[in-house]
Design a protein around this motif. Structure first.
Motif, PDB file in Angstrom:
ATOM      1  N   LYS A  16       0.824  -1.204   0.000  1.00 19.03           N
ATOM      2  CA  LYS A  16       0.000   0.000   0.000  1.00 19.03           C
ATOM      3  C   LYS A  16       0.858   1.254   0.000  1.00 19.03           C
ATOM      4  O   LYS A  16       1.831   1.366   0.736  1.00 19.03           O
ATOM      5  N   ILE A  17       0.447   2.210  -0.834  1.00 17.01           N
ATOM      6  CA  ILE A  17       1.104   3.506  -0.907  1.00 17.01           C
ATOM      7  C   ILE A  17       0.251   4.556  -0.192  1.00 17.01           C
ATOM      8  O   ILE A  17       0.759   5.359   0.577  1.00 17.01           O
ATOM      9  N   ALA A  18      -1.049   4.553  -0.441  1.00 18.54           N
ATOM     10  CA  ALA A  18      -1.951   5.528   0.182  1.00 18.54           C
ATOM     11  C   ALA A  18      -3.382   5.015   0.100  1.00 18.54           C
ATOM     12  O   ALA A  18      -3.693   4.153  -0.719  1.00 18.54           O
ATOM     13  N   GLU A  19      -4.228   5.592   0.964  1.00 18.24           N
ATOM     14  CA  GLU A  19      -5.628   5.191   0.982  1.00 18.24           C
ATOM     15  C   GLU A  19      -6.450   6.308   1.601  1.00 18.24           C
ATOM     16  O   GLU A  19      -5.982   7.008   2.494  1.00 18.24           O
ATOM     17  N   ASN A  20      -7.664   6.481   1.101  1.00 22.00           N
ATOM     18  CA  ASN A  20      -8.653   7.318   1.771  1.00 22.00           C
ATOM     19  C   ASN A  20     -10.004   6.624   1.646  1.00 22.00           C
ATOM     20  O   ASN A  20     -10.048   5.439   1.280  1.00 22.00           O
ATOM     21  N   GLU A  21     -11.089   7.315   1.924  1.00 20.53           N
ATOM     22  CA  GLU A  21     -12.384   6.631   1.905  1.00 20.53           C
ATOM     23  C   GLU A  21     -12.820   6.212   0.503  1.00 20.53           C
ATOM     24  O   GLU A  21     -13.649   5.328   0.352  1.00 20.53           O
ATOM     25  N   HIS A  22     -12.242   6.817  -0.545  1.00 20.26           N
ATOM     26  CA  HIS A  22     -12.668   6.520  -1.913  1.00 20.26           C
ATOM     27  C   HIS A  22     -11.664   5.738  -2.756  1.00 20.26           C
ATOM     28  O   HIS A  22     -12.055   5.108  -3.741  1.00 20.26           O
ATOM     29  N   PHE A  23     -10.373   5.804  -2.406  1.00 18.40           N
ATOM     30  CA  PHE A  23      -9.336   5.239  -3.270  1.00 18.40           C
ATOM     31  C   PHE A  23      -8.298   4.438  -2.492  1.00 18.40           C
ATOM     32  O   PHE A  23      -8.072   4.656  -1.307  1.00 18.40           O
ATOM     33  N   TYR A  24      -7.643   3.546  -3.225  1.00 17.04           N
ATOM     34  CA  TYR A  24      -6.568   2.731  -2.675  1.00 17.04           C
ATOM     35  C   TYR A  24      -5.437   2.718  -3.707  1.00 17.04           C
ATOM     36  O   TYR A  24      -5.671   2.411  -4.884  1.00 17.04           O
ATOM     37  N   LEU A  38      -0.547   1.524  -8.862  1.00 14.13           N
ATOM     38  CA  LEU A  38      -1.937   1.489  -9.313  1.00 14.13           C
ATOM     39  C   LEU A  38      -2.801   2.261  -8.328  1.00 14.13           C
ATOM     40  O   LEU A  38      -2.581   2.180  -7.114  1.00 14.13           O
ATOM     41  N   ILE A  39      -3.782   2.982  -8.850  1.00 16.15           N
ATOM     42  CA  ILE A  39      -4.776   3.642  -7.995  1.00 16.15           C
ATOM     43  C   ILE A  39      -6.138   3.164  -8.461  1.00 16.15           C
ATOM     44  O   ILE A  39      -6.475   3.269  -9.648  1.00 16.15           O
ATOM     45  N   VAL A  40      -6.912   2.637  -7.521  1.00 15.79           N
ATOM     46  CA  VAL A  40      -8.241   2.119  -7.848  1.00 15.79           C
ATOM     47  C   VAL A  40      -9.281   2.757  -6.935  1.00 15.79           C
ATOM     48  O   VAL A  40      -9.012   3.023  -5.761  1.00 15.79           O
ATOM     49  N   MET A  81       0.960   8.823 -16.663  1.00 11.97           N
ATOM     50  CA  MET A  81      -0.300   8.240 -16.227  1.00 11.97           C
ATOM     51  C   MET A  81      -0.912   7.479 -17.392  1.00 11.97           C
ATOM     52  O   MET A  81      -0.898   7.968 -18.525  1.00 11.97           O
ATOM     53  N   SER A  82      -1.425   6.293 -17.123  1.00 10.87           N
ATOM     54  CA  SER A  82      -2.055   5.504 -18.166  1.00 10.87           C
ATOM     55  C   SER A  82      -3.301   4.831 -17.618  1.00 10.87           C
ATOM     56  O   SER A  82      -3.322   4.399 -16.463  1.00 10.87           O
ATOM     57  N   VAL A  83      -4.304   4.766 -18.451  1.00 13.35           N
ATOM     58  CA  VAL A  83      -5.521   4.030 -18.128  1.00 13.35           C
ATOM     59  C   VAL A  83      -5.735   3.066 -19.284  1.00 13.35           C
ATOM     60  O   VAL A  83      -5.948   3.496 -20.416  1.00 13.35           O
ATOM     61  N   VAL A  84      -5.632   1.779 -19.012  1.00 14.50           N
ATOM     62  CA  VAL A  84      -5.792   0.772 -20.054  1.00 14.50           C
ATOM     63  C   VAL A  84      -7.063  -0.028 -19.772  1.00 14.50           C
ATOM     64  O   VAL A  84      -7.980  -0.052 -20.561  1.00 14.50           O
ATOM     65  N   GLY A  85      -7.093  -0.695 -18.626  1.00 11.97           N
ATOM     66  CA  GLY A  85      -8.314  -1.334 -18.159  1.00 11.97           C
ATOM     67  C   GLY A  85      -8.742  -2.602 -18.861  1.00 11.97           C
ATOM     68  O   GLY A  85      -9.919  -2.935 -18.847  1.00 11.97           O
ATOM     69  N   LEU A  86      -7.819  -3.325 -19.455  1.00 10.94           N
ATOM     70  CA  LEU A  86      -8.208  -4.548 -20.149  1.00 10.94           C
ATOM     71  C   LEU A  86      -8.059  -5.808 -19.310  1.00 10.94           C
ATOM     72  O   LEU A  86      -8.775  -6.775 -19.522  1.00 10.94           O
ATOM     73  N   ALA A  91     -12.000  -0.282 -12.816  1.00 10.72           N
ATOM     74  CA  ALA A  91     -11.282   0.903 -13.280  1.00 10.72           C
ATOM     75  C   ALA A  91     -10.023   1.128 -12.455  1.00 10.72           C
ATOM     76  O   ALA A  91     -10.062   1.017 -11.227  1.00 10.72           O
ATOM     77  N   HIS A  92      -8.935   1.436 -13.124  1.00 15.31           N
ATOM     78  CA  HIS A  92      -7.681   1.691 -12.418  1.00 15.31           C
ATOM     79  C   HIS A  92      -6.779   2.581 -13.253  1.00 15.31           C
ATOM     80  O   HIS A  92      -6.851   2.617 -14.463  1.00 15.31           O
ATOM     81  N   MET A  93      -5.937   3.297 -12.542  1.00 12.11           N
ATOM     82  CA  MET A  93      -4.992   4.233 -13.126  1.00 12.11           C
ATOM     83  C   MET A  93      -3.579   3.756 -12.783  1.00 12.11           C
ATOM     84  O   MET A  93      -3.316   3.348 -11.656  1.00 12.11           O
TER      85      MET A  93
END
Length: 129
Positions: A16-24, A38-40, A81-86, A91-93
């Motif tokens: 884990k790098i960071a987290e809040n109520e909406h993202f990890y 990755l950020i999801v 930054m890349s969004v591929v999502g395959l 969804a992830h960045m």
């Protein structure tokens, strides 16, 4: 439930790098380069542009200090930054330290890092947050 939801819930370990109520945010275990993060969103949504508008805006704001911390921790020209999502229907960045556009080429062979290497990278990045 996607693999990312299992990671968020702690059912699958992550760096884990960071987290809040909406993202990890966590290190990609099949990185293109060291520091590949990755950020999801915690809410499962298959496609990036199906994410709620407010959440999409918050996503970039959440990513910004992480990108800066990666840039400080890993020698690079900038963080791409890349969004591929395959590969995962959640969804992830990708935030990736880059020196050229080719560093964002997902067809390249991925790095194989040890647990110790992942932990050292995790510590370098999180210490900059």
């Amino acid at each position: 439930m996607t693999i990312f939801s299992k990671i968020i819930k702690g059912e699958i370990p992550s760096y884990k790098i960071a987290e809040n109520e909406h993202f990890y945010a966590f290190l990609d275990i099949f990185p293109l380069v060291q520091g590949h993060t990755l950020i999801v969103p915690k809410v499962e949504t298959d496609k990036f542009f199906d994410v709620d508008d407010q959440l999409l805006a918050e996503w970039l704001l959440f990513a910004k200090p992480i990108a800066r911390a990666i840039e400080q921790a890993i020698p690079c020209n900038r963080v791409g930054m890349s969004v591929v999502g395959l590969e995962v229907p959640h969804a992830h960045m990708h935030l990736i330290p880059i020196n050229s556009a080719d560093d964002l080429n997902f067809t390249r062979q991925k790095l194989k890092l040890s647990q110790e290497e992942f932990k050292a990278i995790q510590e370098k990045i999180t210490s900059g947050l």
